[in-house]
Design an enzyme around this catalytic site. Structure first.
Site, PDB file in Angstrom:
ATOM      1  CG  ASP A   1      -1.691  -1.100   1.095  1.00 18.87           C
ATOM      2  OD1 ASP A   1      -2.359  -1.690   0.293  1.00 18.87           O
ATOM      3  OD2 ASP A   1      -1.906  -1.798   2.342  1.00 18.87           O
TER       4      ASP A   1
ATOM      5  CE  LYS B   1       3.748  -2.584  -4.307  1.00 15.20           C
ATOM      6  NZ  LYS B   1       2.977  -2.207  -2.931  1.00 15.20           N
TER       7      LYS B   1
ATOM      8  N   GLY C   1      -4.108  -4.577  -4.524  1.00 11.87           N
ATOM      9  CA  GLY C   1      -4.795  -3.490  -4.865  1.00 11.87           C
ATOM     10  C   GLY C   1      -3.947  -2.186  -5.041  1.00 11.87           C
ATOM     11  CG  HIS C   2      -1.248  -2.075  -7.540  1.00  8.19           C
ATOM     12  ND1 HIS C   2      -0.233  -2.581  -8.297  1.00  8.19           N
ATOM     13  CD2 HIS C   2      -0.813  -2.511  -6.236  1.00  8.19           C
ATOM     14  CE1 HIS C   2       0.569  -3.446  -7.742  1.00  8.19           C
ATOM     15  NE2 HIS C   2       0.430  -3.231  -6.402  1.00  8.19           N
TER      16      HIS C   2
ATOM     17  CD  GLN D   1       1.075  -9.275  -2.406  1.00  8.46           C
ATOM     18  OE1 GLN D   1       1.702  -9.807  -3.027  1.00  8.46           O
ATOM     19  NE2 GLN D   1      -0.402  -9.142  -2.786  1.00  8.46           N
TER      20      GLN D   1
END
Length: 426
Positions: free
Chosen positions: A13, A16, A40-41, A223
């Site tokens: 988080d 990225k 989750g990006h 991650q």
């Protein structure tokens, strides 16, 4: 050659997705090399937010070939749904491909992930329950199904029948739940096959040939270092290696072909799920960070645990990744504080530690050793040069560089693609 790697230097988080999107403008290829839709990006372009779970974050650049690599575990239902969402927004999808060596997350993986977490109860890992761990487990016990298995559908059906009998035994006998129906699953994957076949790729050859031709290939991790299966806070980790070393195994490239290894660091710390978090703030300051930083999981919606920046963690990430550059994100969030703390070491049973212990119990017992910085309390979101930043902000950034012995090349001062300060060319 131009092999660029973007990895997280904390617990994920870090932002990225935004950085891959920014770098993706000049990339010829963007390759996800590990993880799955537990990532989750979030990418913001012109104020419009796109949340990606499985697709590479460079997907919004139509000129970059986007590849889901061999080291990724792929939920085909999620993949096709994300592609459908892009197409409904009027965005192209013809540049999206998936490696024939990537493993498939099957419906029974998701079910077993849920059941295992429930069974662990008070000792749960805090997974996203997306089937990631069970899929990787099957990969390493050599009973997994790969994307390329769908090419010969008769062979796929034979493999599925064998593995499904094992999984149904676990589901019915260990958990007393209803088994999966083989024929129904075959029918499901017959439809999946038709949609995936045009997107299958021998990515091993394509990516290496691109590097040999001096194309820019951007490798994107999900991650982060502290969730690495080997070097994170085990067992509260992910099931793959989200480090630069993971690129070699997860994309099939030599380390000699990696030129830049960029670590993304949030200007404070957050963590989702279980596990020790030395600089966590269980007070009003932690709530303030969460509120101003909008710290809620892009995948699960869970509120993130928040705390001060832990430089012990970032130094650990710099070491195991061999970082060449740092990108600092969300530093604008800290503008709301008149005093900012940074963890520079741990005290455990009266002894100082300047490294990350392997023992999760030792980390859980650690007390943070802080350095205190004065805040800057001014809006920095429109600043575009390092020299324009408030003096206290510059001092904060210079301390990060000094402690990690890694240069900061870019500072993100807001969520949009344009909210950046470029210090060194990357």
């Amino acid at each position: 050659m131009a092999g660029y790697v973007v990895v997280g230097a904390q617990w994920g988080d870090e932002g990225k997705g935004k950085i891959v999107d920014v770098l993706g403008e000049k990339a010829d290829y963007v390759v996800r090399f590990q993880g799955g839709n537990n990532a989750g990006h979030t990418v913001v372009v012109n104020g419009e937010k796109s949340i990606l779970h499985l697709l590479p974050s460079g997907v919004l650049h139509k000129n970059a070939v986007c590849i889901i690599g061999p080291g990724v575990v792929v939920d085909p239902f999620v993949l096709l749904e994300e592609i459908d969402v892009l197409e409904k927004k009027g965005l192209p999808s013809s540049h999206i491909f998936v490696s024939d060596r990537a493993h498939l997350i099957m419906p029974y993986h998701i079910k077993l992930d849920e059941l295992q977490e429930e069974r662990l109860a008070g000792n749960k890992i805090g997974t996203t329950k997306r089937g990631i761990g069970p899929c990787y487990a099957d990969k390493y016990t050599r009973i997994g199904l790969r994307v390329g298995d769908l090419i010969d559908f008769e062979a796929f059906k034979r493999k599925l029948k064998s593995t499904l009998s094992i999984k149904n035994d676990q589901i019915t006998k260990l958990y007393n739940e209803e088994p999966f129906d083989y024929d129904a699953m075959v029918a499901q994957f017959s439809m999946i096959r038709e949609k995936l076949m045009p997107r299958m790729m021998d990515s091993l050859s394509v990516v290496n040939e691109a590097l040999d031709q001096d194309k820019m290939v951007l490798f994107e991790g999900a991650q982060a270092a502290m969730l690495d299966i080997n070097y994170g806070t085990y067992p509260y980790v992910t099931s793959s290696s989200p480090t630069s070393a993971g690129v070699c195994a997860g994309a099939g490239v030599s380390p000699m072909k990696l030129d830049k290894i960029i670590g993304v660091v949030k200007a404070y710390s957050t963590r989702v799920g279980e596990g020790p978090f030395v600089s966590e703030l269980l007070n009003e300051e932690g709530e303030k960070l969460r509120a101003i930083g909008h710290e809620y999981g892009a995948t699960t919606g869970r509120p993130r645990r928040c705390g001060w920046l832990d430089l012990n963690v970032v130094k650990h990430a710099a070491r195991i990744n061999g970082l060449t550059d740092l990108v600092i994100t969300k530093i604008d969030v800290l503008s709301a504080f008149d005093e900012i703390k940074v963890c520079v070491g741990y005290e455990i049973d009266g002894q100082r530690y300047d490294t990350i212990p392997a023992s999760v119990e030792m980390i859980a017992a650690a007390k943070p050793i802080y350095e205190i910085f004065p805040g800057w309390q001014s809006d920095i979101t429109q600043i575009r040069t390092f020299e324009e930043l408030p003096e206290n902000c510059r001092a904060y950034l210079k301390r990060i560089e000094e402690f990690t012995n890694t240069r900061i090349s870019l500072v993100s001062v807001g969520p949009d693609r344009e909210n950046n300060i470029l210090i060194h060319e990357i």
